[in-house]
Scaffold this motif. Structure first.
Motif, PDB file in Angstrom:
ATOM      1  N   ALA A 107      -9.382   3.082   1.805  1.00  0.00           N
ATOM      2  CA  ALA A 107      -7.975   3.365   1.486  1.00  0.00           C
ATOM      3  C   ALA A 107      -7.880   4.692   0.760  1.00  0.00           C
ATOM      4  O   ALA A 107      -8.812   5.093   0.053  1.00  0.00           O
ATOM      5  CB  ALA A 107      -7.397   2.243   0.622  1.00  0.00           C
ATOM      6  N   CYS A 108      -6.756   5.363   0.921  1.00  0.00           N
ATOM      7  CA  CYS A 108      -6.581   6.655   0.250  1.00  0.00           C
ATOM      8  C   CYS A 108      -6.358   6.430  -1.241  1.00  0.00           C
ATOM      9  O   CYS A 108      -5.971   5.339  -1.658  1.00  0.00           O
ATOM     10  CB  CYS A 108      -5.435   7.442   0.886  1.00  0.00           C
ATOM     11  SG  CYS A 108      -3.804   6.952   0.315  1.00  0.00           S
ATOM     12  N   PRO A 109      -6.591   7.442  -2.052  1.00  0.00           N
ATOM     13  CA  PRO A 109      -6.452   7.253  -3.498  1.00  0.00           C
ATOM     14  C   PRO A 109      -4.992   7.224  -3.963  1.00  0.00           C
ATOM     15  O   PRO A 109      -4.740   6.949  -5.134  1.00  0.00           O
ATOM     16  CB  PRO A 109      -7.169   8.482  -4.072  1.00  0.00           C
ATOM     17  CG  PRO A 109      -7.050   9.517  -3.021  1.00  0.00           C
ATOM     18  CD  PRO A 109      -7.085   8.790  -1.715  1.00  0.00           C
ATOM     19  N   THR A 110      -4.076   7.503  -3.057  1.00  0.00           N
ATOM     20  CA  THR A 110      -2.616   7.590  -3.295  1.00  0.00           C
ATOM     21  C   THR A 110      -2.253   8.849  -4.088  1.00  0.00           C
ATOM     22  O   THR A 110      -3.067   9.373  -4.845  1.00  0.00           O
ATOM     23  CB  THR A 110      -2.001   6.361  -4.014  1.00  0.00           C
ATOM     24  OG1 THR A 110      -2.307   6.427  -5.395  1.00  0.00           O
ATOM     25  CG2 THR A 110      -2.440   5.066  -3.408  1.00  0.00           C
ATOM     26  N   CYS A 111      -1.035   9.297  -3.839  1.00  0.00           N
ATOM     27  CA  CYS A 111      -0.468  10.424  -4.589  1.00  0.00           C
ATOM     28  C   CYS A 111       1.046  10.327  -4.476  1.00  0.00           C
ATOM     29  O   CYS A 111       1.563   9.324  -3.966  1.00  0.00           O
ATOM     30  CB  CYS A 111      -0.998  11.760  -4.044  1.00  0.00           C
ATOM     31  SG  CYS A 111      -0.324  12.185  -2.423  1.00  0.00           S
ATOM     32  N   ALA A 112       1.741  11.346  -4.899  1.00  0.00           N
ATOM     33  CA  ALA A 112       3.208  11.282  -4.924  1.00  0.00           C
ATOM     34  C   ALA A 112       3.806  11.104  -3.531  1.00  0.00           C
ATOM     35  O   ALA A 112       4.951  10.698  -3.399  1.00  0.00           O
ATOM     36  CB  ALA A 112       3.756  12.554  -5.567  1.00  0.00           C
ATOM     37  N   ARG A 113       3.037  11.364  -2.487  1.00  0.00           N
ATOM     38  CA  ARG A 113       3.584  11.233  -1.126  1.00  0.00           C
ATOM     39  C   ARG A 113       3.556   9.790  -0.609  1.00  0.00           C
ATOM     40  O   ARG A 113       4.115   9.505   0.447  1.00  0.00           O
ATOM     41  CB  ARG A 113       2.787  12.103  -0.153  1.00  0.00           C
ATOM     42  CG  ARG A 113       2.920  13.583  -0.392  1.00  0.00           C
ATOM     43  CD  ARG A 113       2.209  14.391   0.678  1.00  0.00           C
ATOM     44  NE  ARG A 113       2.108  15.783   0.274  1.00  0.00           N
ATOM     45  CZ  ARG A 113       1.121  16.270  -0.467  1.00  0.00           C
ATOM     46  NH1 ARG A 113       0.141  15.478  -0.866  1.00  0.00           N
ATOM     47  NH2 ARG A 113       1.118  17.539  -0.817  1.00  0.00           N
ATOM     48  N   ALA A 114       2.854   8.900  -1.306  1.00  0.00           N
ATOM     49  CA  ALA A 114       2.658   7.538  -0.793  1.00  0.00           C
ATOM     50  C   ALA A 114       3.991   6.849  -0.523  1.00  0.00           C
ATOM     51  O   ALA A 114       4.894   6.871  -1.356  1.00  0.00           O
ATOM     52  CB  ALA A 114       1.842   6.727  -1.782  1.00  0.00           C
ATOM     53  N   GLU A 115       4.089   6.236   0.641  1.00  0.00           N
ATOM     54  CA  GLU A 115       5.337   5.553   1.014  1.00  0.00           C
ATOM     55  C   GLU A 115       5.161   4.047   1.071  1.00  0.00           C
ATOM     56  O   GLU A 115       6.097   3.325   1.423  1.00  0.00           O
ATOM     57  CB  GLU A 115       5.830   6.109   2.345  1.00  0.00           C
ATOM     58  CG  GLU A 115       6.116   7.597   2.212  1.00  0.00           C
ATOM     59  CD  GLU A 115       6.943   8.167   3.346  1.00  0.00           C
ATOM     60  OE1 GLU A 115       7.386   7.395   4.197  1.00  0.00           O
ATOM     61  OE2 GLU A 115       7.132   9.394   3.343  1.00  0.00           O
ATOM     62  N   GLY A 138      -1.520   6.146   2.615  1.00  0.00           N
ATOM     63  CA  GLY A 138      -0.194   6.056   2.002  1.00  0.00           C
ATOM     64  C   GLY A 138       0.937   6.754   2.724  1.00  0.00           C
ATOM     65  O   GLY A 138       2.095   6.381   2.552  1.00  0.00           O
ATOM     66  N   CYS A 139       0.636   7.778   3.533  1.00  0.00           N
ATOM     67  CA  CYS A 139       1.750   8.530   4.121  1.00  0.00           C
ATOM     68  C   CYS A 139       1.371   9.122   5.466  1.00  0.00           C
ATOM     69  O   CYS A 139       0.199   9.260   5.804  1.00  0.00           O
ATOM     70  CB  CYS A 139       2.198   9.643   3.177  1.00  0.00           C
ATOM     71  SG  CYS A 139       1.070  11.042   3.197  1.00  0.00           S
ATOM     72  N   ILE A 140       2.406   9.475   6.195  1.00  0.00           N
ATOM     73  CA  ILE A 140       2.230  10.014   7.538  1.00  0.00           C
ATOM     74  C   ILE A 140       1.833  11.495   7.494  1.00  0.00           C
ATOM     75  O   ILE A 140       1.388  12.065   8.481  1.00  0.00           O
ATOM     76  CB  ILE A 140       3.526   9.772   8.362  1.00  0.00           C
ATOM     77  CG1 ILE A 140       3.236   9.773   9.870  1.00  0.00           C
ATOM     78  CG2 ILE A 140       4.621  10.763   7.996  1.00  0.00           C
ATOM     79  CD1 ILE A 140       2.678   8.492  10.362  1.00  0.00           C
ATOM     80  N   VAL A 141       1.981  12.137   6.300  1.00  0.00           N
ATOM     81  CA  VAL A 141       1.698  13.573   6.195  1.00  0.00           C
ATOM     82  C   VAL A 141       0.207  13.847   6.420  1.00  0.00           C
ATOM     83  O   VAL A 141      -0.182  14.602   7.302  1.00  0.00           O
ATOM     84  CB  VAL A 141       2.134  14.108   4.810  1.00  0.00           C
ATOM     85  CG1 VAL A 141       1.809  15.592   4.678  1.00  0.00           C
ATOM     86  CG2 VAL A 141       3.608  13.867   4.579  1.00  0.00           C
ATOM     87  N   ASN A 142      -0.613  13.176   5.601  1.00  0.00           N
ATOM     88  CA  ASN A 142      -2.056  13.398   5.694  1.00  0.00           C
ATOM     89  C   ASN A 142      -2.804  12.203   6.260  1.00  0.00           C
ATOM     90  O   ASN A 142      -3.939  12.342   6.710  1.00  0.00           O
ATOM     91  CB  ASN A 142      -2.641  13.674   4.303  1.00  0.00           C
ATOM     92  CG  ASN A 142      -2.550  15.135   3.938  1.00  0.00           C
ATOM     93  OD1 ASN A 142      -2.268  15.967   4.782  1.00  0.00           O
ATOM     94  ND2 ASN A 142      -2.779  15.428   2.681  1.00  0.00           N
ATOM     95  N   GLY A 143      -2.168  11.054   6.189  1.00  0.00           N
ATOM     96  CA  GLY A 143      -2.857   9.807   6.522  1.00  0.00           C
ATOM     97  C   GLY A 143      -3.575   9.826   7.855  1.00  0.00           C
ATOM     98  O   GLY A 143      -4.785   9.595   7.924  1.00  0.00           O
ATOM     99  N   GLY A 180      -4.606  12.156   9.793  1.00  0.00           N
ATOM    100  CA  GLY A 180      -5.721  13.115   9.847  1.00  0.00           C
ATOM    101  C   GLY A 180      -6.902  12.611   9.056  1.00  0.00           C
ATOM    102  O   GLY A 180      -8.043  12.609   9.535  1.00  0.00           O
ATOM    103  N   GLU A 181      -6.621  12.134   7.850  1.00  0.00           N
ATOM    104  CA  GLU A 181      -7.716  11.667   6.988  1.00  0.00           C
ATOM    105  C   GLU A 181      -8.391  10.426   7.560  1.00  0.00           C
ATOM    106  O   GLU A 181      -9.550  10.151   7.269  1.00  0.00           O
ATOM    107  CB  GLU A 181      -7.185  11.391   5.569  1.00  0.00           C
ATOM    108  CG  GLU A 181      -6.819  12.680   4.830  1.00  0.00           C
ATOM    109  CD  GLU A 181      -6.245  12.420   3.436  1.00  0.00           C
ATOM    110  OE1 GLU A 181      -6.248  11.273   2.979  1.00  0.00           O
ATOM    111  OE2 GLU A 181      -5.784  13.390   2.832  1.00  0.00           O
ATOM    112  N   ALA A 182      -7.631   9.663   8.352  1.00  0.00           N
ATOM    113  CA  ALA A 182      -8.176   8.406   8.881  1.00  0.00           C
ATOM    114  C   ALA A 182      -8.701   8.559  10.302  1.00  0.00           C
ATOM    115  O   ALA A 182      -8.958   7.578  10.983  1.00  0.00           O
ATOM    116  CB  ALA A 182      -7.091   7.332   8.840  1.00  0.00           C
TER     117      ALA A 182
HETATM  118  S1  SF4 Z   1      -2.757   9.740   2.620  1.00  0.00           S
HETATM  119 FE1  SF4 Z   1      -0.825  10.543   1.854  1.00  0.00          FE
HETATM  120  S2  SF4 Z   1      -0.409   9.246   0.059  1.00  0.00           S
HETATM  121 FE2  SF4 Z   1      -2.570   8.967   0.517  1.00  0.00          FE
HETATM  122  S3  SF4 Z   1      -3.577  10.467  -0.791  1.00  0.00           S
HETATM  123 FE3  SF4 Z   1      -3.323  11.419   1.254  1.00  0.00          FE
HETATM  124  S4  SF4 Z   1      -1.387  12.570   1.046  1.00  0.00           S
HETATM  125 FE4  SF4 Z   1      -1.437  11.092  -0.686  1.00  0.00          FE
END
Ligand code: SF4
Length: 346
Positions: free
Chosen positions: A257-265, A294-299, A301-303
């Motif tokens: 799971a991502c560490p979460t940040c202000a973008r988390a939805e 947490g979000c569609i912005v980076n999620g 790609g990171e996953a």
């Molecule tokens: S996936 Fe979105 S909410 Fe989670 S850490 Fe990355 S930018 Fe923040």
């Protein structure tokens, strides 16, 4: 999984290309056969393939024999001080014995154990831990002293023509542990039993053992593991299984799971716990990674390297990506079913 030589502990193979074997040790009274067998069953049910039982004195032998007869997994006899105990434990059906030749007393006594072990085709685990370094090696660095102490015991068995050996070197310090095992792994062909000794209570043991065992496994060292935790041994096996799955050495489902940040939805932590509970105990025939992001912005790609990614979107819903491609968007209350059905088809 990595040694040149394979040893057979009852019907369990240790070493070579065989899967890494999880083991633990009972902490019930050996004379309480019912409790001990109950604990062995519990350990086996959560993933232990072999279980070690302490044989403290001759009075334990008939009880040990009864335990061996009724156990669903091979039993290793843990012996200290008295060579006769080792001999009787082998005759009683031990699938392997663990001895410390340093406290058995004399080479002659070790020789007598070896004779019987050969006859019954029972392997012997020898080695050293940071508390049993030979006096003659104390001038060396800690890891070197540990390595040489273990090698001395191996050479003693080899001189008797005995090669059905499992070797172990355990330190309380993960770095010494790593260096000693690495050094000896380049010298002997035998399977390695690895772990951190006296790792402490759960939260400390989890960190120390993950570092100590994990660092060796990713360097292809280690054929059987025991995580040492003060208290209930069931936790040792559960943690060992988790470690093997997370490192990719055993089939299972990893939830990252991502560490979460202000973008988390979405509430990532809550959903990650939920996903873990949904997939708990689910049998899979390979290693599967599920990401909770947490979000569609980076999620997405990171996953990208996950098999399945659950990515938070607006309006109490989440998108599921399969190997990086969008599979669909689901309301929160539809997620569990969608995810579980996917696990059956990927
Ligand atoms: S996936 Fe979105 S909410 Fe989670 S850490 Fe990355 S930018 Fe923040």
């Amino acid at each position: 999984m990595f040694s040149e030589k394979v040893v057979n502990v009852g019907n369990v193979n240790i070493g070579g290309n065989y899967p890494i074997v999880i083991q633990s040790m009972t902490n019930t009274d050996t004379t309480n056969v019912e409790d001990t067998l109950r604990q062995i069953n519990e350990l086996a049910n959560v993933g232990a393939k072999i279980v070690r039982v302490a044989v403290r004195d001759m009075g334990d032998i008939p009880f040990f024999s009864n335990i061996v007869t009724h156990s669903i997994v091979p039993i290793v006899a843990d012996i200290h001080f008295d060579y006769r105990l080792a001999i009787e434990a082998i005759k009683a059906g031990a699938a392997k014995i663990r001895i410390n030749p340093g406290n058995i007393g004399s080479d002659e006594k070790v020789r007598k154990i070896v004779e019987v072990a050969k006859e019954y085709k029972v392997p012997i685990r020898v080695g050293a831990n940071s508390g049993s370094i030979g006096k003659e090696f104390r001038h060396l660095s800690r890891h070197q002293a540990l390595a040489e102490s273990a090698l001395k015991e191996v050479r003693l068995l080899e001189r008797e023509g005995f090669y059905d050996i499992v070797i172990s070197m355990k330190s309380v310090d993960p770095k010494d542990n790593f260096l000693a095992n690495k050094y000896v792994s380049e010298i002997v062909p035998y399977p390695f039993h690895i772990g951190i000794t006296e790792a402490g209570i759960y939260e400390d043991a989890a960190v120390l053992s993950s570092v100590g065992i994990g660092s060796l496994l990713i360097n292809n060292i280690g054929d059987t593991i025991r995580i040492s935790i003060s208290g209930n041994p069931i936790k040792e096996v559960e943690l060992a299984k988790q470690l093997l799955v997370l490192l990719g050495f055993e089939n299972g489902i990893r939830v990252v799971a991502c560490p979460t940040c202000a973008r988390a939805e979405i509430d990532v932590e809550k959903l990650a716990y939920e996903v873990k509970s949904w997939v708990k105990g689910k049998k899979v025939n390979r290693n599967i990674t599920i990401s909770v992001m947490g979000c569609i912005v980076n999620g997405p790609g990171e996953a990208k390297y996950s098999d399945i990614a659950v990515v938070g979107t607006k309006n109490s819903s989440a998108a599921i990506f399969l190997k990086g491609d969008l599979y669909g968007t689901f309301k929160n209350d539809e997620l569990k079913e969608a995810l579980l059905s996917l696990l059956d088809i990927i």
